[in-house]
Design a protein around this motif. Structure first.
Motif, short mmCIF file in Angstrom:
data_model
loop_
_atom_site.label_atom_id
_atom_site.label_comp_id
_atom_site.label_asym_id
_atom_site.label_seq_id
_atom_site.Cartn_x
_atom_site.Cartn_y
_atom_site.Cartn_z
N GLU A 164 0.83 -1.20 0.00
CA GLU A 164 0.00 0.00 0.00
C GLU A 164 0.87 1.25 0.00
N PRO A 165 0.88 1.99 -1.11
CA PRO A 165 1.58 3.28 -1.11
C PRO A 165 0.89 4.23 -0.14
N ARG A 166 1.66 4.86 0.73
CA ARG A 166 1.07 5.74 1.74
C ARG A 166 0.26 6.87 1.10
N ALA A 167 0.72 7.39 -0.02
CA ALA A 167 0.04 8.51 -0.67
C ALA A 167 -1.25 8.10 -1.36
N ALA A 168 -1.38 6.81 -1.70
CA ALA A 168 -2.55 6.37 -2.46
C ALA A 168 -3.72 5.98 -1.57
N GLY A 169 -3.45 5.48 -0.38
CA GLY A 169 -4.52 5.07 0.50
C GLY A 169 -5.23 3.80 0.09
N GLY A 170 -4.60 3.00 -0.73
CA GLY A 170 -5.15 1.71 -1.14
C GLY A 170 -4.05 0.85 -1.70
N ALA A 171 -4.30 -0.45 -1.75
CA ALA A 171 -3.27 -1.39 -2.21
C ALA A 171 -2.99 -1.23 -3.70
N ALA A 172 -1.72 -1.47 -4.05
CA ALA A 172 -1.27 -1.39 -5.44
C ALA A 172 -0.87 -2.75 -5.98
N GLY A 173 -0.76 -3.73 -5.07
CA GLY A 173 -0.32 -5.06 -5.49
C GLY A 173 0.05 -5.89 -4.29
N SER A 174 0.78 -6.97 -4.56
CA SER A 174 1.18 -7.92 -3.52
C SER A 174 2.68 -8.12 -3.54
N VAL A 175 3.21 -8.44 -2.37
CA VAL A 175 4.58 -8.93 -2.23
C VAL A 175 4.46 -10.22 -1.43
N LEU A 176 5.31 -11.19 -1.75
CA LEU A 176 5.24 -12.46 -1.05
C LEU A 176 6.62 -12.90 -0.61
N LEU A 177 6.63 -13.66 0.44
CA LEU A 177 7.82 -14.33 0.93
C LEU A 177 7.31 -15.63 1.52
N LYS A 178 7.71 -16.76 0.90
CA LYS A 178 7.14 -18.04 1.31
C LYS A 178 8.02 -19.18 0.82
N PRO A 179 7.82 -20.37 1.39
CA PRO A 179 8.54 -21.53 0.86
C PRO A 179 8.07 -21.83 -0.57
N LEU A 180 9.03 -22.10 -1.44
CA LEU A 180 8.68 -22.50 -2.80
C LEU A 180 8.03 -23.87 -2.77
N PRO A 181 6.95 -24.07 -3.55
CA PRO A 181 6.35 -25.40 -3.63
C PRO A 181 7.18 -26.30 -4.54
N GLY A 182 7.32 -27.56 -4.16
CA GLY A 182 8.17 -28.50 -4.89
C GLY A 182 7.63 -28.91 -6.25
N ARG A 183 8.22 -29.96 -6.76
CA ARG A 183 7.86 -30.46 -8.09
C ARG A 183 6.39 -30.85 -8.20
N ASP A 184 5.78 -31.21 -7.06
CA ASP A 184 4.35 -31.56 -7.10
C ASP A 184 3.48 -30.31 -7.14
N GLY A 185 4.12 -29.13 -7.00
CA GLY A 185 3.38 -27.87 -7.05
C GLY A 185 2.69 -27.50 -5.76
N VAL A 186 2.82 -28.34 -4.72
CA VAL A 186 2.09 -28.13 -3.48
C VAL A 186 2.99 -28.17 -2.25
N THR A 187 3.74 -29.24 -2.10
CA THR A 187 4.53 -29.47 -0.89
C THR A 187 5.62 -28.41 -0.74
N PRO A 188 5.61 -27.67 0.38
CA PRO A 188 6.64 -26.64 0.57
C PRO A 188 8.04 -27.25 0.65
N THR A 189 9.00 -26.55 0.06
CA THR A 189 10.40 -26.94 0.14
C THR A 189 11.08 -26.09 1.21
N ASP A 190 12.39 -26.29 1.38
CA ASP A 190 13.16 -25.46 2.30
C ASP A 190 13.65 -24.19 1.63
N ASP A 191 13.37 -24.02 0.34
CA ASP A 191 13.80 -22.83 -0.40
C ASP A 191 12.74 -21.74 -0.28
N LEU A 192 13.17 -20.53 0.08
CA LEU A 192 12.24 -19.41 0.21
C LEU A 192 12.21 -18.60 -1.08
N GLU A 193 11.02 -18.09 -1.37
CA GLU A 193 10.79 -17.26 -2.56
C GLU A 193 10.31 -15.88 -2.15
#
Length: 181
Positions: free
Chosen positions: A74-103
């Motif tokens: 959320e830009p302070r000047a805009a007063g509303g969200a502009a998008g998303s930021v994420l930080l999370k475990p990357l999902p493995g080859r199955d596309g679901v199971t979290p790995t130890d690698d962070l994204e």
């Protein structure tokens, strides 16, 4: 809950407020955004799906108790969200199971691109994570997504080639950033 802040931005939880839900729908219903997020899977087609999306993010990230997640930028000047930021475990080859690698990643509304919000928000969550002791964070980008490649480079990330370890084996341009010494 606020996760991080900068002079220009607040990184916070997405809520079920009408304003947040409208932004979630506006971003995640756009093919020009979703084509870079798994080829368009998960494209919202009805505004009512926004609440389901916010709830799924909350449920998926609940075990991480605010350390990792997908948050509103959320830009302070805009007063509303502009998008998303994420930080999370990357999902493995199955596309679901979290790995130890962070994204680290970012999804911005097209009107909010080009203002440095993705870079600034990512820097804030990366600083917070490195302060918690994490040694390395990845960014993965679909081939051709030059704006996201540029963000990764502005963050000081190193391109390490194409990898297929995550997201069901998709070929992803992979960047890495090690904790500053």
């Amino acid at each position: 809950m606020m996760i991080a802040s900068t002079a220009r931005l607040v990184v916070r939880d997405w809520t079920e407020s009408p304003d947040d839900l409208a932004v979630v729908y506006d971003i995640y219903s756009r093919e020009e955004v979703m084509r870079w997020l798994g080829g368009g899977r998960g494209l919202l087609t009805d505004p009512g799906q926004a609440v389901e999306r916010v709830r799924s993010w909350r449920e998926r990230n609940a075990p991480y108790d605010g350390r990792w997640g997908l948050w509103a930028i959320e830009p302070r000047a805009a007063g509303g969200a502009a998008g998303s930021v994420l930080l999370k475990p990357l999902p493995g080859r199955d596309g679901v199971t979290p790995t130890d690698d962070l994204e680290v990643g970012w999804h911005l509304h097209p009107d909010a691109q080009g203002h440095g919000y993705a870079t600034e928000a990512a820097r804030a969550v990366l600083a917070r994570e490195f302060a918690a002791g994490t040694a390395r964070v990845h960014a993965v980008v679909m081939a051709g997504n030059e704006p996201s490649v540029a963000v990764a480079r502005r963050l000081g990330m190193t391109h390490v080639g194409v990898r297929t370890d995550w997201y069901g084996g998709a070929e992803l341009e992979t960047f890495v950033l090690n904790r500053p010494v």
